[in-house]
Design a protein around this motif. Structure first.
Motif, PDB file in Angstrom:
ATOM      1  N   ALA A  90      17.614  68.170  15.850  1.00  0.00           N
ATOM      2  CA  ALA A  90      18.652  68.752  15.556  1.00  0.00           C
ATOM      3  C   ALA A  90      18.408  69.325  14.163  1.00  0.00           C
ATOM      4  N   LYS A  91      18.275  67.923  13.058  1.00  0.00           N
ATOM      5  CA  LYS A  91      17.735  68.282  11.573  1.00  0.00           C
ATOM      6  C   LYS A  91      16.941  69.452  11.634  1.00  0.00           C
ATOM      7  N   VAL A  92      15.471  68.918  12.580  1.00  0.00           N
ATOM      8  CA  VAL A  92      14.642  70.090  12.117  1.00  0.00           C
ATOM      9  C   VAL A  92      15.126  71.487  12.489  1.00  0.00           C
ATOM     10  N   ILE A  93      15.836  71.933  13.709  1.00  0.00           N
ATOM     11  CA  ILE A  93      16.096  73.235  13.691  1.00  0.00           C
ATOM     12  C   ILE A  93      17.302  73.759  12.688  1.00  0.00           C
ATOM     13  N   LEU A  94      18.178  72.663  11.872  1.00  0.00           N
ATOM     14  CA  LEU A  94      19.248  73.290  11.048  1.00  0.00           C
ATOM     15  C   LEU A  94      19.121  73.432   9.809  1.00  0.00           C
ATOM     16  N   THR A  95      18.195  73.322   9.789  1.00  0.00           N
ATOM     17  CA  THR A  95      17.211  72.978   8.206  1.00  0.00           C
ATOM     18  C   THR A  95      16.152  74.116   7.984  1.00  0.00           C
ATOM     19  N   GLN A 145      29.891  82.419  13.225  1.00  0.00           N
ATOM     20  CA  GLN A 145      31.633  82.270  12.874  1.00  0.00           C
ATOM     21  C   GLN A 145      31.855  81.113  12.806  1.00  0.00           C
ATOM     22  N   SER A 146      31.453  80.162  12.920  1.00  0.00           N
ATOM     23  CA  SER A 146      31.640  78.838  13.246  1.00  0.00           C
ATOM     24  C   SER A 146      31.041  77.758  13.150  1.00  0.00           C
ATOM     25  N   PRO A 147      30.972  76.677  12.981  1.00  0.00           N
ATOM     26  CA  PRO A 147      29.667  75.942  13.116  1.00  0.00           C
ATOM     27  C   PRO A 147      28.788  75.911  14.116  1.00  0.00           C
ATOM     28  N   PRO A 148      26.832  75.886  14.008  1.00  0.00           N
ATOM     29  CA  PRO A 148      26.403  76.030  15.014  1.00  0.00           C
ATOM     30  C   PRO A 148      26.639  74.346  15.962  1.00  0.00           C
ATOM     31  N   GLN A 149      25.586  74.963  17.107  1.00  0.00           N
ATOM     32  CA  GLN A 149      26.556  73.280  17.920  1.00  0.00           C
ATOM     33  C   GLN A 149      25.305  72.916  18.411  1.00  0.00           C
ATOM     34  N   ILE A 150      25.447  71.693  18.919  1.00  0.00           N
ATOM     35  CA  ILE A 150      24.302  70.999  19.305  1.00  0.00           C
ATOM     36  C   ILE A 150      24.537  69.988  20.321  1.00  0.00           C
ATOM     37  N   LEU A 151      23.891  70.042  21.620  1.00  0.00           N
ATOM     38  CA  LEU A 151      24.436  70.316  22.926  1.00  0.00           C
ATOM     39  C   LEU A 151      23.849  68.704  23.589  1.00  0.00           C
ATOM     40  N   PHE A 152      24.010  67.580  23.787  1.00  0.00           N
ATOM     41  CA  PHE A 152      23.774  66.615  23.931  1.00  0.00           C
ATOM     42  C   PHE A 152      24.337  65.781  25.834  1.00  0.00           C
ATOM     43  N   ASP A 153      23.166  64.978  25.978  1.00  0.00           N
ATOM     44  CA  ASP A 153      23.955  64.956  27.608  1.00  0.00           C
ATOM     45  C   ASP A 153      24.804  63.836  27.733  1.00  0.00           C
ATOM     46  N   ILE A 154      24.869  62.923  28.834  1.00  0.00           N
ATOM     47  CA  ILE A 154      26.504  61.792  28.720  1.00  0.00           C
ATOM     48  C   ILE A 154      25.902  60.446  28.258  1.00  0.00           C
ATOM     49  N   LYS A 155      24.682  60.930  28.227  1.00  0.00           N
ATOM     50  CA  LYS A 155      23.845  59.030  28.518  1.00  0.00           C
ATOM     51  C   LYS A 155      23.703  59.264  27.017  1.00  0.00           C
ATOM     52  N   CYS A 156      23.294  59.798  26.556  1.00  0.00           N
ATOM     53  CA  CYS A 156      23.310  59.228  24.157  1.00  0.00           C
ATOM     54  C   CYS A 156      24.424  59.029  24.111  1.00  0.00           C
ATOM     55  N   SER A 157      23.826  58.049  22.962  1.00  0.00           N
ATOM     56  CA  SER A 157      24.510  57.364  22.086  1.00  0.00           C
ATOM     57  C   SER A 157      25.490  57.606  21.688  1.00  0.00           C
ATOM     58  N   HIS A 158      27.028  56.495  21.688  1.00  0.00           N
ATOM     59  CA  HIS A 158      27.847  56.737  20.534  1.00  0.00           C
ATOM     60  C   HIS A 158      27.859  57.328  19.178  1.00  0.00           C
ATOM     61  N   HIS A 159      27.007  56.945  18.280  1.00  0.00           N
ATOM     62  CA  HIS A 159      26.190  57.593  16.866  1.00  0.00           C
ATOM     63  C   HIS A 159      26.060  58.989  16.921  1.00  0.00           C
ATOM     64  N   THR A 189      27.822  66.013  13.309  1.00  0.00           N
ATOM     65  CA  THR A 189      28.847  66.059  12.676  1.00  0.00           C
ATOM     66  C   THR A 189      28.874  66.200  10.733  1.00  0.00           C
ATOM     67  N   LYS A 190      27.826  64.635  10.092  1.00  0.00           N
ATOM     68  CA  LYS A 190      27.323  64.925   9.074  1.00  0.00           C
ATOM     69  C   LYS A 190      25.963  66.110   8.729  1.00  0.00           C
ATOM     70  N   LEU A 191      25.939  66.905  10.274  1.00  0.00           N
ATOM     71  CA  LEU A 191      24.476  67.151   9.907  1.00  0.00           C
ATOM     72  C   LEU A 191      25.390  68.697   9.492  1.00  0.00           C
ATOM     73  N   GLY A 192      26.124  69.241   9.871  1.00  0.00           N
ATOM     74  CA  GLY A 192      27.675  70.167   9.585  1.00  0.00           C
ATOM     75  C   GLY A 192      27.231  71.127  10.820  1.00  0.00           C
ATOM     76  N   ALA A 193      26.619  70.738  11.886  1.00  0.00           N
ATOM     77  CA  ALA A 193      27.038  70.779  13.663  1.00  0.00           C
ATOM     78  C   ALA A 193      27.887  70.429  14.405  1.00  0.00           C
ATOM     79  N   GLU A 194      28.456  70.967  15.314  1.00  0.00           N
ATOM     80  CA  GLU A 194      29.428  70.441  16.619  1.00  0.00           C
ATOM     81  C   GLU A 194      28.678  69.948  16.915  1.00  0.00           C
ATOM     82  N   PRO A 195      29.130  68.333  17.755  1.00  0.00           N
ATOM     83  CA  PRO A 195      28.412  68.057  18.704  1.00  0.00           C
ATOM     84  C   PRO A 195      29.429  68.649  20.341  1.00  0.00           C
ATOM     85  N   ILE A 196      28.798  68.853  21.291  1.00  0.00           N
ATOM     86  CA  ILE A 196      28.636  69.041  22.368  1.00  0.00           C
ATOM     87  C   ILE A 196      28.077  68.551  23.511  1.00  0.00           C
ATOM     88  N   ILE A 197      29.542  67.474  24.578  1.00  0.00           N
ATOM     89  CA  ILE A 197      28.140  66.645  25.183  1.00  0.00           C
ATOM     90  C   ILE A 197      28.692  67.255  25.877  1.00  0.00           C
TER      91      ILE A 197
END
Length: 604
Positions: free
Chosen positions: A336-341, A351-365, A371-379
């Motif tokens: 995700a950092k690669v593509i945002l960089t 018009q809004s922060p780029p979204q990064i999609l991750f599946d429901i089994k990924c960790s809580h961190h 979000t710190k990368l400037g993206a909107e996390p979407i489960i």
């Protein structure tokens, strides 16, 4: 017994896959006619002949099945381009060059005695409903053939089988491909007329392995020329990286070595001969201990990175320069950092922060890191095909997606929107090389980067037998969902008012109580707070996921097997064990054996 009843289990959530014993000649033939019907329905208004690309993986009989499917499609008037032995992403790449229709005979990362098929229609992977419709089309095809056989028997005066025994009625008005007297055509179920397509000589094209590989490689080379236009050195000299690649005897064996040799200073390959018997083990890099050979090779060669691909090249796992496996959560963050960089201008135009999609089994961190990368996390629900569809419907807002199983998808208009593990690995390598060359500390390596990320103590994606409760028709997931919602409602008697997000979760998860009602369980508010402390978030989009202050857990029903899948993670071993204990306590009222299995799951 209905036709092909035994084959129904092959038609799964994402593809067709199962034991090779079910891939009989009759079934493959009926399936070929069903595919022909599927692609003819997509015929454009100009009546241009539809083109379908076809390839296969390294498994025994995959090539035979691919040839049989190709023959039937050609006889039905479709044009076929035979690609030979390829990865699934390469099939997608070639389908994109034409009309987006493609078939590959592959069982991906499954064991050697499993066969399978994946396909595209108009650039799209099939939905669960469309896969089941294809199964119905297979049955209808067999019904027509049986009907024709019965007609011939009537003419001969011999007894015929009753179609009533099949459990299906021939009443729908639809086109179904049939075969009679060695001619292929359509028969509308309500009329005896036929439209026959006579095979023509130019309906099949065989591309050489060199042609198939060359165009794919060239397209990837062009991506990196565009990404690094001012860094001509990356093309005059190779990346200063030592890379170890484990092809696991799969379909990447014939393409990965030459592609990585094109970019990297030194490449060491393991298990790089195509072999459908998979002598080193299942071609699944997520299996426990499957990466041991790669880890040791990275250490022995003092390599910068180790890369592993699954059987059909759509899943990726990474080993850092110390020989440690990088968790898919951390790898997803890095990519995700690669593509945002690498696409900051395009991202700022959104018009809004780029979204990064991750599946429901990924960790809580992961949401916090994104979000710190400037993206909107979407489960998201688990399933790379579901994620691809969500990306394609996002109008470019979702720029990247990944899931715990190692599927990673870039959506930056540079290459195919598909989980191509080779492409994802090369994006990571170029980013690492560029970051290292521009860094004030040129000794930066992958292990150092990972070390700076939050620690995760987690279990693997663990399979558990699906409990069966004869006293209720509700699944364990439904019962667990109701219990968690009920506990949150109990807590809110004394807890602060819920946020709008929490209200949305409750409205999503709330269901009508039934015979398995949890209101009969003697649970106090204090017990509810202990199980689900205030601040715990609940997600029910795919099973039950609970995010606690120091970890998370998820239990869901597998889309590919008759099992539950479970994963738990914490910031420490104590946190992990506490979360497992909470899930066990939540499951214990419904299934004590399941509760015991949850507690017994070991960390990775």
């Amino acid at each position: 017994m209905p036709f092909f009843a035994a084959q129904h289990s092959l038609f799964r959530a994402y593809d067709i896959r199962g034991s090779r014993q079910y891939f009989t000649d009759d079934f493959v033939q009926a399936l070929g006619y069903a595919f022909a019907h599927l692609y003819h329905v997509q015929q454009d208004s100009d009546n241009k002949k539809n083109i379908v690309v076809i390839g296969y993986d390294v498994r025994r009989d995959s090539d035979v099945i691919a040839q049989n499917l190709a023959t039937i499609l050609i006889q039905c008037g479709l044009q076929v381009i035979q690609l030979g032995l390829i990865t699934t992403p390469m099939m997608v790449f070639w389908a994109e060059q034409y009309q987006g229709h493609g078939i590959i005979v592959t069982a991906s990362h499954s064991a050697r005695d499993v066969l399978g098929i994946k396909w595209l229609v108009n650039h799209q992977s099939p939905s669960v409903e469309e896969i089941q419709m294809l199964y119905q089309q297979v049955i209808h095809q067999q019904l027509i053939e049986r009907s024709l056989d019965n007609s011939m028997l009537e003419k001969s005066g011999l007894p015929k089988d009753g179609l009533q025994e099949t459990g299906f009625e021939i009443t729908d008005f639809q086109k179904v491909i049939v075969k009679e007297d060695n001619q292929i055509g359509y028969k509308a179920l309500s009329t005896p007329r036929y439209v026959v397509h006579n095979p023509i000589s130019n309906q099949q094209m065989f591309l050489s392995p060199e042609q198939v590989a060359a165009h794919y490689i060239d397209a990837i080379v062009q991506v990196f020329k565009a990404l690094y236009p001012h860094d001509n050195q990356s093309f005059l000299t190779k990346l200063d990286l030592v890379v170890v690649i484990d092809c696991m005897h799969g379909a990447t064996s014939h393409i990965a070595p030459q592609l990585f040799d094109r970019f990297c200073h030194r490449v060491i390959t393991l298990n790089d001969t195509p072999n459908g018997d998979f002598p080193a083990g299942n071609p699944d890099p997520t299996e426990p201990h499957r990466l041991k050979q790669l880890q040791q090779s990275v250490i022995n060669h003092q390599a910068d990175i180790g890369i592993a691909f699954d059987g059909d090249g759509d899943r990726l796992m990474i080993v850092d320069n110390t020989g440690k496996v990088v968790t898919p959560d951390h790898l997803l963050y890095l990519l995700a950092k690669v593509i945002l960089t690498e696409r900051p201008v395009a991202c700022t135009q959104l018009q809004s922060p780029p979204q990064i999609l991750f599946d429901i089994k990924c960790s809580h961190h992961l949401p916090k890191l994104l979000t710190k990368l400037g993206a909107e996390p979407i489960i998201s629900k688990t399933g790379s095909s579901l994620m691809r569809q969500q990306m394609q419907d996002s109008a470019g807002q979702i720029v990247f997606a990944g899931e715990l199983s190692g599927h990673f998808i870039f959506n930056d208009s540079r290459f195919i929107v598909y989980d191509d593990a080779i492409y994802a690995a090369l994006r990571l390598l170029h980013w690492l090389a560029a970051d290292n060359s521009s860094s004030l500390n040129p000794t930066t390596n992958l292990a150092n980067i990972i070390y700076q990320l939050p620690n995760i103590v987690s279990s693997a994606d663990h399979y558990l037998p699906l409990p069966v409760n004869a006293s209720t028709d509700c699944s364990i997931i439904e019962q667990l969902t109701r219990l968690c919602v009920y506990l949150q409602q109990l807590i809110k008697v004394t807890a602060p008012l819920p946020t709008q997000a929490e209200y949305q979760v409750l409205s999503t998860c709330q269901r009508t109580l039934c015979s398995c009602s949890i209101k009969s369980l003697p649970i106090s508010i204090e017990q509810a707070k202990d199980l689900l402390p205030i601040g715990t978030t609940l997600s029910c989009i795919d099973g039950v996921r609970l995010d606690f202050a120091h970890g998370f857990g998820v239990i869901r029903q597998s889309n590919t097997s008759h099992n539950l899948t479970a994963r738990f993670a914490g910031d420490s071993m104590a946190h992990l064990q506490d979360i497992q204990a909470k899930f066990a306590a939540l499951c214990r009222p419904f299934d004590k054996n399941l509760a015991a299995q949850i507690v017994a799951i070991s960390p990775q």
